[in-house]
Design a protein around this motif. Structure first.
Motif, PDB file in Angstrom:
ATOM      1  N   PRO A   1       0.808  -1.230   0.000  1.00  0.00           N
ATOM      2  CA  PRO A   1       0.000   0.000   0.000  1.00  0.00           C
ATOM      3  C   PRO A   1       0.838   1.276   0.000  1.00  0.00           C
ATOM      4  CG  PRO A   1      -0.932  -1.607   1.513  1.00  0.00           C
ATOM      5  CD  PRO A   1       0.380  -2.158   1.074  1.00  0.00           C
ATOM      6  N   GLU A   2       1.921   1.295   0.777  1.00  0.00           N
ATOM      7  CA  GLU A   2       2.775   2.486   0.810  1.00  0.00           C
ATOM      8  C   GLU A   2       3.481   2.669  -0.531  1.00  0.00           C
ATOM      9  OE1 GLU A   2       4.980   5.831   1.997  1.00  0.00           O
ATOM     10  OE2 GLU A   2       3.076   4.954   2.656  1.00  0.00           O
TER      11      GLU A   2
ATOM     12  N   MET B   1      -3.347  -3.215 -12.406  1.00  0.00           N
ATOM     13  CA  MET B   1      -3.229  -4.619 -12.018  1.00  0.00           C
ATOM     14  C   MET B   1      -3.862  -5.498 -13.087  1.00  0.00           C
ATOM     15  SD  MET B   1      -4.382  -6.510  -8.491  1.00  0.00           S
ATOM     16  CE  MET B   1      -6.083  -6.803  -8.921  1.00  0.00           C
ATOM     17  N   ILE B   2      -3.099  -6.472 -13.565  1.00  0.00           N
ATOM     18  CA  ILE B   2      -3.579  -7.409 -14.583  1.00  0.00           C
ATOM     19  C   ILE B   2      -3.444  -8.816 -14.019  1.00  0.00           C
ATOM     20  CG2 ILE B   2      -3.298  -8.204 -16.960  1.00  0.00           C
ATOM     21  CD1 ILE B   2      -1.843  -5.581 -17.552  1.00  0.00           C
ATOM     22  N   THR B   3      -4.543  -9.549 -13.947  1.00  0.00           N
ATOM     23  CA  THR B   3      -4.512 -10.862 -13.310  1.00  0.00           C
ATOM     24  C   THR B   3      -5.435 -11.830 -14.049  1.00  0.00           C
ATOM     25  OG1 THR B   3      -4.909 -12.049 -11.235  1.00  0.00           O
ATOM     26  CG2 THR B   3      -6.315 -10.163 -11.681  1.00  0.00           C
ATOM     27  N   GLY B   4      -5.183 -13.081 -13.863  1.00  0.00           N
ATOM     28  CA  GLY B   4      -6.062 -14.114 -14.409  1.00  0.00           C
ATOM     29  C   GLY B   4      -7.166 -14.502 -13.459  1.00  0.00           C
ATOM     30  N   ASP B   5      -7.188 -13.899 -12.264  1.00  0.00           N
ATOM     31  CA  ASP B   5      -8.185 -14.245 -11.249  1.00  0.00           C
ATOM     32  C   ASP B   5      -9.561 -13.674 -11.565  1.00  0.00           C
ATOM     33  OD1 ASP B   5      -6.594 -15.796  -9.682  1.00  0.00           O
ATOM     34  OD2 ASP B   5      -5.993 -14.194  -8.337  1.00  0.00           O
ATOM     35  N   HIS B   6     -10.526 -14.085 -10.749  1.00  0.00           N
ATOM     36  CA  HIS B   6     -11.904 -13.607 -10.860  1.00  0.00           C
ATOM     37  C   HIS B   6     -11.959 -12.108 -10.567  1.00  0.00           C
ATOM     38  CE1 HIS B   6     -16.153 -13.067  -9.700  1.00  0.00           C
ATOM     39  NE2 HIS B   6     -16.376 -14.089 -10.515  1.00  0.00           N
ATOM     40  N   ALA B   7     -12.953 -11.433 -11.146  1.00  0.00           N
ATOM     41  CA  ALA B   7     -13.078  -9.985 -10.996  1.00  0.00           C
ATOM     42  C   ALA B   7     -13.216  -9.569  -9.541  1.00  0.00           C
ATOM     43  CB  ALA B   7     -14.269  -9.483 -11.808  1.00  0.00           C
ATOM     44  N   GLU B   8     -14.006 -10.305  -8.747  1.00  0.00           N
ATOM     45  CA  GLU B   8     -14.200  -9.935  -7.337  1.00  0.00           C
ATOM     46  C   GLU B   8     -12.903 -10.093  -6.552  1.00  0.00           C
ATOM     47  OE1 GLU B   8     -16.664  -8.538  -5.933  1.00  0.00           O
ATOM     48  OE2 GLU B   8     -18.160  -8.652  -7.529  1.00  0.00           O
ATOM     49  N   THR B   9     -12.153 -11.143  -6.837  1.00  0.00           N
ATOM     50  CA  THR B   9     -10.857 -11.330  -6.173  1.00  0.00           C
ATOM     51  C   THR B   9      -9.914 -10.187  -6.522  1.00  0.00           C
ATOM     52  OG1 THR B   9     -11.145 -13.728  -6.353  1.00  0.00           O
ATOM     53  CG2 THR B   9      -8.928 -12.925  -5.871  1.00  0.00           C
ATOM     54  N   ALA B  10      -9.861  -9.861  -7.799  1.00  0.00           N
ATOM     55  CA  ALA B  10      -8.988  -8.777  -8.241  1.00  0.00           C
ATOM     56  C   ALA B  10      -9.375  -7.456  -7.586  1.00  0.00           C
ATOM     57  CB  ALA B  10      -9.065  -8.650  -9.761  1.00  0.00           C
ATOM     58  N   LEU B  11     -10.688  -7.205  -7.487  1.00  0.00           N
ATOM     59  CA  LEU B  11     -11.166  -5.956  -6.898  1.00  0.00           C
ATOM     60  C   LEU B  11     -10.797  -5.868  -5.423  1.00  0.00           C
ATOM     61  CD1 LEU B  11     -12.723  -3.542  -8.018  1.00  0.00           C
ATOM     62  CD2 LEU B  11     -14.822  -4.577  -7.146  1.00  0.00           C
ATOM     63  N   ARG B  12     -10.924  -6.972  -4.697  1.00  0.00           N
ATOM     64  CA  ARG B  12     -10.601  -6.978  -3.278  1.00  0.00           C
ATOM     65  C   ARG B  12      -9.103  -6.700  -3.061  1.00  0.00           C
ATOM     66  NH1 ARG B  12     -12.746  -9.436   1.464  1.00  0.00           N
ATOM     67  NH2 ARG B  12     -11.245  -9.081   3.135  1.00  0.00           N
ATOM     68  N   ILE B  13      -8.250  -7.361  -3.825  1.00  0.00           N
ATOM     69  CA  ILE B  13      -6.805  -7.149  -3.692  1.00  0.00           C
ATOM     70  C   ILE B  13      -6.432  -5.725  -4.090  1.00  0.00           C
ATOM     71  CG2 ILE B  13      -4.532  -7.862  -4.552  1.00  0.00           C
ATOM     72  CD1 ILE B  13      -5.774  -9.830  -2.618  1.00  0.00           C
TER      73      ILE B  13
ATOM     74  N   ARG C   1      -8.215  -3.035  -3.817  1.00  0.00           N
ATOM     75  CA  ARG C   1      -8.595  -2.127  -2.722  1.00  0.00           C
ATOM     76  C   ARG C   1      -7.590  -2.205  -1.572  1.00  0.00           C
ATOM     77  NH1 ARG C   1     -14.797  -3.921  -3.242  1.00  0.00           N
ATOM     78  NH2 ARG C   1     -15.509  -2.330  -4.731  1.00  0.00           N
ATOM     79  N   GLU C   2      -7.184  -3.421  -1.231  1.00  0.00           N
ATOM     80  CA  GLU C   2      -6.213  -3.577  -0.149  1.00  0.00           C
ATOM     81  C   GLU C   2      -4.883  -2.913  -0.506  1.00  0.00           C
ATOM     82  OE1 GLU C   2      -5.652  -7.565   1.202  1.00  0.00           O
ATOM     83  OE2 GLU C   2      -7.794  -7.992   1.304  1.00  0.00           O
ATOM     84  N   ALA C   3      -4.513  -2.982  -1.787  1.00  0.00           N
ATOM     85  CA  ALA C   3      -3.241  -2.415  -2.216  1.00  0.00           C
ATOM     86  C   ALA C   3      -3.296  -0.907  -2.391  1.00  0.00           C
ATOM     87  CB  ALA C   3      -2.801  -3.060  -3.534  1.00  0.00           C
ATOM     88  N   GLY C   4      -4.496  -0.343  -2.462  1.00  0.00           N
ATOM     89  CA  GLY C   4      -4.623   1.091  -2.679  1.00  0.00           C
ATOM     90  C   GLY C   4      -4.671   1.483  -4.138  1.00  0.00           C
ATOM     91  N   ILE C   5      -4.846   0.484  -5.023  1.00  0.00           N
ATOM     92  CA  ILE C   5      -4.976   0.766  -6.459  1.00  0.00           C
ATOM     93  C   ILE C   5      -6.380   1.292  -6.712  1.00  0.00           C
ATOM     94  CG2 ILE C   5      -4.980  -0.266  -8.766  1.00  0.00           C
ATOM     95  CD1 ILE C   5      -2.959  -2.304  -7.705  1.00  0.00           C
ATOM     96  N   GLY C   6      -6.491   2.334  -7.519  1.00  0.00           N
ATOM     97  CA  GLY C   6      -7.790   2.955  -7.758  1.00  0.00           C
ATOM     98  C   GLY C   6      -8.812   1.984  -8.313  1.00  0.00           C
ATOM     99  N   THR C   7      -9.991   1.993  -7.728  1.00  0.00           N
ATOM    100  CA  THR C   7     -11.074   1.104  -8.186  1.00  0.00           C
ATOM    101  C   THR C   7     -12.314   1.907  -8.556  1.00  0.00           C
ATOM    102  OG1 THR C   7     -11.741   0.784  -5.866  1.00  0.00           O
ATOM    103  CG2 THR C   7     -10.248  -0.852  -6.831  1.00  0.00           C
TER     104      THR C   7
END
Length: 842
Positions: free
Chosen positions: A496-497, A511-523, A525-531
């Motif tokens: 986050p910092e 963030m680019i990932t092969g995971d599900h959209a909800e998983t990506a969104l949760r991570i 938010r935790e990382a502080g990437i704009g959603t």
């Protein structure tokens, strides 16, 4: 598990004896430069040749003191240059060691990752998708192993490998594993490999010269040609005026030395070499030096989720059926890798969840490399053994699922088929539709909203009774849905910092990932990437035109269910939108996007060899925060190069002016070759060591990215340097004029001006190092190299002024202590004025 007899590994002692016999597993390569080679290269430098010629002329004219002084100066400059060259070579040696290929070897029964140079004939090596084969070897086992042997054969089609006794069981050094995995016994290393025998050069091609190198070469040619023209003109003017052509030649050589910018290419070479070494200490290995200049210009940073933003330490948190779920959090998974958890976790899993866990484990490799599969295998009892594997259907970009076919231990002659993959892909394999599909997807989204990576699990059936009767694709099996598994990979605490620092620095994190959209969104938010914008799915991206993708990428920050080809499309679209893109990747299929990115960043721990070869930088600890530290250091390197070149341009102007102007107006000579050499002895270490060692400032990541096409030395930078130089020169000429009018001798006037110029030079070093900020000046004084230059130079100056032999060699006259007050005050005043007017370039 004990290795079969034919798979017995070498012991460490045996490996040591064999490496002593066969030598390291490295192909012949260019050796590092020896001190003698560096010495010969330095002797051929233009400045050294000018000094040697000048010293020879003085000795020929009978001026022994001046000739000996210049001869000593030659050796001193040689020593400094040799020290700098050896320091750069040591830095490059350290980088070569870090960037040497790695290999997974089994020794003394244990699997470990070592440098490929340590391999010996007889070693057992593990081959995995994306690996560059480290030595010639014979396969002992292979699963869907395909190898690219085009390096040897020129044939671009992949070669299927098997454990047959023929040539298909042989794998060759430097070829690439495209798919599958295998276990092989090393048969030849180094020059004894097939590649070594035919003498192909496998050294990486030299990196193309970057924009900085081209710009510095242009500056060098400009100053060198100006110096040559002015030097010839001065020889003609002085010779025709006095008739003393040898002395005129000395004056012309002094003018040429004052304008010769030999430090410019030295600054770039040393700053890049030591900068790469400092980046390696920050866990960022530089594979292509021109990437350093692009680090400070990055505007968009595209990152994978797993292992970069997260810790890559997965654990199974949930097992779910269609109507219930099992929570495995708490003390059971506090240390999922520990023996206590391994012993007790499987026993606490009741049916039907135990069946789901067992199927997921059977669908994973027995000795997994992937952290997700390692976590799934922890669900099995420690003493359990896998049934015999018959066939594996790997994951593909078209179908994000994999199946493994084993012999069924309870029913001889039949097969067990276990499959796992993305829930959507597994639902398709199971042919589930309607309300049941909707219910399973709803359960999956519940798990994904918790930030879990969700996999579907299924069991397949087949009527085949022999391996030859198995279908060509896993879609041909009849699958029955088993359930879902949710895995958690905690976010790295420093992320986050680091993301906040990127945002402050004007860098957008995507963030680019092969995971599900909800998983990506949760991570995210935790990382502080704009959603603020919706998650973009891979299938939605495929439906957009290129212009629409470019527009989408101006705001979108989270992309899910992405495959490597879509990563490449994102990079290309960002670059079309005039962004400077950094991209992280670790797999074989990530190589194109790494190549297309302005700065490709591969993973050092979990990345494949082909990804590392395609990248500009290698992240040694796979940590996102290390990327941010690397960007900060890259910006500092660029800033330090610009400061050093600005200082060089500024200080050469008064030196050249004092060497040239007195000749053109008929004044006594102010600067002689010995004086210029003394100043060069301050300038060289100041540029090469003092400016290079300046750390990244606290506000380095508060500035916006540097426009990539902005010149290193802009017109405004040149104007600023010229004004600084003119200010120092004007004060020097004023001091000389005042001294002559006061009736001082030429030698006394020369002594006063030289004292002022040396002190003003030191003041300019301090001001440029600190960017004109008083607080940074104090910090600069605390650095060892800077302190040595700023304190040692006045002591040398005092020795020259007060010791008669040195004073005569420099053609000075004694000065009363009171006479030194004026040059000291004048240098202090000029330094203060430069500090007040200094504008730190953006």
């Amino acid at each position: 598990m004990a290795l079969p007899q034919e798979h017995e590994s070498l012991s460490d002692d045996a490996a040591r004896r064999l490496i002593a016999k066969f030598g390291p597993n490295v192909l012949p390569q260019a050796r590092r430069k020896t001190p003698g080679q560096l010495f010969l290269r330095i002797v051929r430098e233009p400045m050294i040749l000018l000094l040697i010629v000048t010293a020879s002329i003085y000795l020929t004219l009978g001026d022994l003191e001046e000739g000996i002084l210049l001869g000593f100066s030659v050796f001193f400059v040689l020593w400094i240059s040799l020290y700098q060259g050896l320091k750069s070579e040591r830095a490059l040696d350290a980088l070569r060691e870090l960037s040497s290929p790695r290999a997974i070897v089994i020794r003394s029964g244990a699997e470990r990752r070592i440098s490929a140079s340590e391999l010996v004939p007889g070693d057992l090596i593990v081959l995995q998708e994306g690996d560059r084969i480290p030595a010639d070897a014979r396969l002992l086992s292979a699963f869907h192993l395909q190898v690219d042997e085009s390096l040897l054969t020129g044939e671009s089609l992949p070669v299927e490998k098997s454990v047959d006794s023929g040539e298909k069981s042989l794998v060759f050094s430097s070829c690439l594993v495209l798919r599958g995995r295998g276990l092989a016994r090393v048969t030849a290393t180094a020059a004894r490999t097939e590649v070594g025998k035919i003498g192909k050069s496998l050294q990486q091609a030299p990196a193309a010269h970057g924009r900085l190198a081209r710009e510095v070469r242009q500056l060098v040619w400009f100053f060198a040609l100006c110096g040559l023209a002015i030097g010839l003109a001065i020889v003609l003017i002085q010779g025709s005026r006095t008739g003393d052509w040898p002395r005129a030649l000395l004056v012309g050589l002094a003018a040429e030395m004052s304008l010769l910018p030999e430090e410019f290419p030295v600054v770039l070479t040393i700053f890049m070499a030591l900068g790469a070494w400092r980046l390696a200490k920050a866990q960022v290995l530089v594979r292509r030096s021109d990437a350093i200049e692009r680090l400070g210009a990055i505007t968009v940073l595209c990152v994978d989720k797993t292992g970069t933003l997260t810790q890559n330490r997965m654990s199974v948190i949930r097992i779910a059926t269609e109507d219930s779920s099992l929570d495995l959090t708490g003390d059971l998974t506090a240390d999922i890798a520990g023996e206590r958890a391994r012993e007790h976790l499987p026993a606490r899993i009741p049916e039907p969840f135990r069946q789901i866990a067992w199927l997921a484990a059977m669908a994973s490799h027995e000795k997994p490399f992937d952290p997700m599969e390692k976590a799934i295998r922890q669900l099995l009892p420690a003493e359990s053994a896998d049934p015999e594997l018959v066939r594996e259907y790997p994951i593909t970009e078209r179908l994000l699922a994999m199946s493994r076919v084993c012999r069924c231990p309870s029913e001889p002659g039949s097969f067990l088929i276990a499959a796992k993959g993305a829930p959507e892909a597994m639902l398709a394999l199971c042919r589930i539709t309607g309300e049941r599909r909707a219910a399973i997807l709803s359960r999956m989204e519940e798990l994904a909203r918790e930030g879990l990576r969700v996999l579907g699990v299924a069991r397949g059936n087949t009527e085949a009774r022999s391996p030859e009767g198995l279908p060509p694709g896993q879609e041909d099996f009849e699958f029955a849905w088993a359930g879902l598994i949710g895995l958690r990979d905690p976010i790295r605490p420093e992320v986050p910092e680091a993301v906040r620092l990127c945002r402050t620095a004007g860098i957008r994190v995507v963030m680019i990932t092969g995971d599900h959209a909800e998983t990506a969104l949760r991570i995210a938010r935790e990382a502080g990437i704009g959603t603020d914008t919706p998650v973009v799915l891979g299938k939605d991206l495929e439906e957009l035109e290129e212009t629409a993708v470019v527009e989408l990428l101006k705001k979108a920050t989270v992309f899910s269910r992405m495959i490597p080809q879509q990563k490449l499309r994102i990079v290309q679209a960002l670059r079309r939108g005039r962004e400077v893109v950094a991209m992280t990747g670790d797999g074989v299929n990530d190589a194109p996007s790494l190549r297309w990115a302005d700065v490709g960043i591969s993973m050092g721990s979990r990345g494949t060899d082909v990804a590392r070869e395609a990248s500009d930088l290698v992240l040694l600890d796979d940590n996102f925060a290390s990327i941010v530290r690397g960007i900060s250091r890259g910006r500092a390197i660029f800033t330090n190069i610009r400061r050093a070149l600005s200082y060089l341009a500024a200080i050469h102007l008064p030196i050249a002016g004092l060497a040239i102007l007195p000749v053109t107006v008929g004044w006594p000579l102010v600067l002689l070759p010995a004086h210029i050499v003394f100043l060069e002895l301050v300038i060289d270490p100041a540029c090469s060591l003092a400016f290079e060692s300046v750390p990244a400032s606290a506000d380095e990541m508060k500035k916006p990215p540097r426009p990539y096409r902005k010149r290193l030395f802009t017109f405004s930078d040149m104007t600023q340097a010229v004004l600084q130089g003119l200010l120092i020169l004007s004060a020097a000429l004023g001091l000389f004029t005042w001294s002559v009018h006061r009736g001082h001798s030429d030698e006394q006037s020369r002594s006063l001006v030289f004292t002022y110029l040396v002190l003003a030079n030191l003041g300019l070093i301090l001001v440029d190092l600190a960017g004109g900020r008083p607080a940074r000046m104090v910090s600069a004084l605390k650095r060892r190299v800077t302190g040595a230059i700023l304190l040692g130079t006045p002591l040398l100056l005092a020795a020259i002024l007060w010791l008669p032999p040195l004073r005569r060699a420099f053609d000075f006259a004694p000065l009363a202590p009171g006479m030194l007050i004026l040059p000291v005050l004048l240098a202090g005043g000029v330094t203060s004025l430069i500090a007040l007017t200094l504008r730190e370039g953006s």
